[in-house]
Design an enzyme around this catalytic site. Sequence first.
Site, PDB file in Angstrom:
ATOM      1  N   GLY A 164      -4.598  -4.232  -4.365  1.00 21.93           N
ATOM      2  CA  GLY A 164      -5.533  -3.266  -4.925  1.00 21.93           C
ATOM      3  C   GLY A 164      -4.758  -2.000  -5.209  1.00 21.93           C
ATOM      4  O   GLY A 164      -4.316  -1.322  -4.285  1.00 21.93           O
ATOM      5  N   HIS A 165      -4.509  -1.727  -6.463  1.00 17.14           N
ATOM      6  CA  HIS A 165      -3.748  -0.527  -6.827  1.00 17.14           C
ATOM      7  C   HIS A 165      -4.723   0.593  -7.178  1.00 17.14           C
ATOM      8  O   HIS A 165      -5.452   0.504  -8.156  1.00 17.14           O
ATOM      9  CB  HIS A 165      -2.804  -0.830  -7.990  1.00 17.14           C
ATOM     10  N   ASP A 201       0.814  -1.224   0.000  1.00 12.50           N
ATOM     11  CA  ASP A 201       0.000   0.000   0.000  1.00 12.50           C
ATOM     12  C   ASP A 201       0.844   1.270   0.000  1.00 12.50           C
ATOM     13  O   ASP A 201       0.419   2.308   0.521  1.00 12.50           O
ATOM     14  CB  ASP A 201      -0.974   0.024   1.200  1.00 12.50           C
ATOM     15  N   GLN A 232       1.918  -5.863  -3.266  1.00 13.95           N
ATOM     16  CA  GLN A 232       2.308  -5.910  -1.844  1.00 13.95           C
ATOM     17  C   GLN A 232       3.640  -5.161  -1.643  1.00 13.95           C
ATOM     18  O   GLN A 232       3.924  -4.240  -2.394  1.00 13.95           O
ATOM     19  CB  GLN A 232       2.404  -7.358  -1.317  1.00 13.95           C
ATOM     20  N   LYS A 236       2.216   2.184  -5.125  1.00 12.31           N
ATOM     21  CA  LYS A 236       2.935   1.724  -6.329  1.00 12.31           C
ATOM     22  C   LYS A 236       2.122   1.970  -7.594  1.00 12.31           C
ATOM     23  O   LYS A 236       2.671   2.359  -8.618  1.00 12.31           O
ATOM     24  CB  LYS A 236       3.235   0.219  -6.240  1.00 12.31           C
TER      25      LYS A 236
HETATM   26  P1  IMP Z   1      -2.610 -12.821   1.615  1.00 14.49           P
HETATM   27  O1  IMP Z   1      -1.697 -12.244   0.595  1.00 14.49           O
HETATM   28  O2  IMP Z   1      -4.060 -12.535   1.367  1.00 14.49           O
HETATM   29  O3  IMP Z   1      -2.341 -14.262   1.887  1.00 14.49           O
HETATM   30  O4  IMP Z   1      -2.305 -12.071   3.016  1.00 14.49           O
HETATM   31  C1  IMP Z   1      -1.054 -12.221   3.696  1.00 14.49           C
HETATM   32  C2  IMP Z   1      -0.646 -10.906   4.358  1.00 14.49           C
HETATM   33  O5  IMP Z   1      -0.336  -9.949   3.354  1.00 14.49           O
HETATM   34  C3  IMP Z   1      -1.750 -10.267   5.218  1.00 14.49           C
HETATM   35  O6  IMP Z   1      -1.131  -9.586   6.290  1.00 14.49           O
HETATM   36  C4  IMP Z   1      -2.372  -9.256   4.276  1.00 14.49           C
HETATM   37  O7  IMP Z   1      -2.995  -8.197   4.969  1.00 14.49           O
HETATM   38  C5  IMP Z   1      -1.151  -8.788   3.520  1.00 14.49           C
HETATM   39  N1  IMP Z   1      -1.461  -8.270   2.189  1.00 14.49           N
HETATM   40  C6  IMP Z   1      -1.798  -8.970   1.092  1.00 14.49           C
HETATM   41  N2  IMP Z   1      -2.005  -8.147   0.055  1.00 14.49           N
HETATM   42  C7  IMP Z   1      -1.767  -6.914   0.499  1.00 14.49           C
HETATM   43  C8  IMP Z   1      -1.778  -5.622  -0.125  1.00 14.49           C
HETATM   44  O8  IMP Z   1      -2.026  -5.459  -1.318  1.00 14.49           O
HETATM   45  N3  IMP Z   1      -1.469  -4.575   0.684  1.00 14.49           N
HETATM   46  C9  IMP Z   1      -1.143  -4.731   1.996  1.00 14.49           C
HETATM   47  N4  IMP Z   1      -1.118  -5.896   2.609  1.00 14.49           N
HETATM   48  C10 IMP Z   1      -1.431  -6.979   1.870  1.00 14.49           C
END
Ligand code: IMP
Length: 430
Positions: free
Chosen positions: A40-41, A13, A225, A16
Amino acid sequence: MPNIVVVGTQWGDEGKGRIVDLISESVHVVARYQGGSNAGHTIVTDGETLVLHHIPSGILREGKLSVIGNGVVVDPKVLLEEIETIKSLGYKVDEDNLKLSDGAHIVMPYHKEIDIAREERMGSSKIGTTGRGIGPVYEDKAARRGIRFSDLIDPESFSVRLKATLEERNIYITRVFERNPLDFDRIYEDYTAYGKKLKPFVTDTSKVLNDAISQGKSILFEGAQGALLDVDFGTYPYVTSSNAGAGGACTGTGVSPTKIDLVMGVAKAYTTRVGEGPFPSEVSGDLGVKLRELGNEYGSTTGRPRRCGWFDSVALRYSAMVNGVSGLAITKLDVLSSLDKIKISVGYRYKGELLTEFPSSTEVLKHCTPVFEEMDGWQKELHNVKDISSLPSNARLYLDRIEETTGIPIWILSIGPSREKVIFIKDIFS
Ligand code: IMP
């Protein structure tokens, strides 16, 4: 023109999408290399706010090619909705400007079922995932039982793979989680319909990208991420299940490291994190809530409130090292404008000892408390600032301190959500 990787240097977040959207003006191709609909961009263009989950932000630029690489895990229903939304805003999306890797793995309903059931079962030791099935789909990829687009677009091959995988996954779902098994026919019908619609986009994207490079075209590799959520170098196990760092750009697209010229890191002027896991510079209480409200820090995929804290130079130096970051884009500086005092974490205290390096052990990190430097805020709006020399002097001092404590120069500064609220400090294409 250089081939550039854009990585998030914190816990995701960082903004990017916005930076990729800006730089994409100067490249030919934008390629996304990992993650899935957990990302989510958010992009604001012509007053419209758009959240992209799979498609690179370059899709909004005319004449640019957008590629979803083999390292991305795709939820076909979400991708189709995304395509429709972009089209409804008047942008072109077709097989000429969007390519989808035949090697990309597909998020299936059982992945989401397992993701959610597992988090429920883990209780207080949960990861705090987005519930989008991301961990389970990467698990299936490594276990060699995954389903890829090359299977999905061939109904016979899809049927065989789905039958085998679903049988096994249903045993897991019913016996471990005591939930109902998922129905083959329903999944087969829905997914063959998605496959039919997506087939025109599916191709060998590694060939597309390498051909583009041979023709002298430049590529922007877009990660999802952030580096501290990288499955290898992040705060394991509180991470996502892919290589969000720069290394993922090669494995997630089929382009060699020798073809990549530079890595740009994106960092917020403060820090946020969604989900569980250590976050040394986190700010609790009223100030944490204030930062969240000022920055509108709610997850763009799940709407969850983000945890907020100060800029962490220790974590950033580590991210910069493991990703080879040469320069930074600092986003959301404007969010700090009303604060009278601003802090930067410059070290950690662990059992009385001063640490200046990010610990590789998550257990150690959990027990680190930050050593902060405090600076005066600038308390002036930045919205009309057009160049670095017109920044309030305390804002300038803050950015200087970020550069000094991280050792990384700032190349781009973002001071608002819309496209024009950006200051280019260095021309990365020169
Ligand atoms: P997963 O990717 O859904 O398996 O989540 C694993 C960890 O990554 C969790 O702490 C999520 O909140 C975090 N996470 C996954 N995608 C994002 C993102 O786009 N932004 C911030 N955190 C993310």
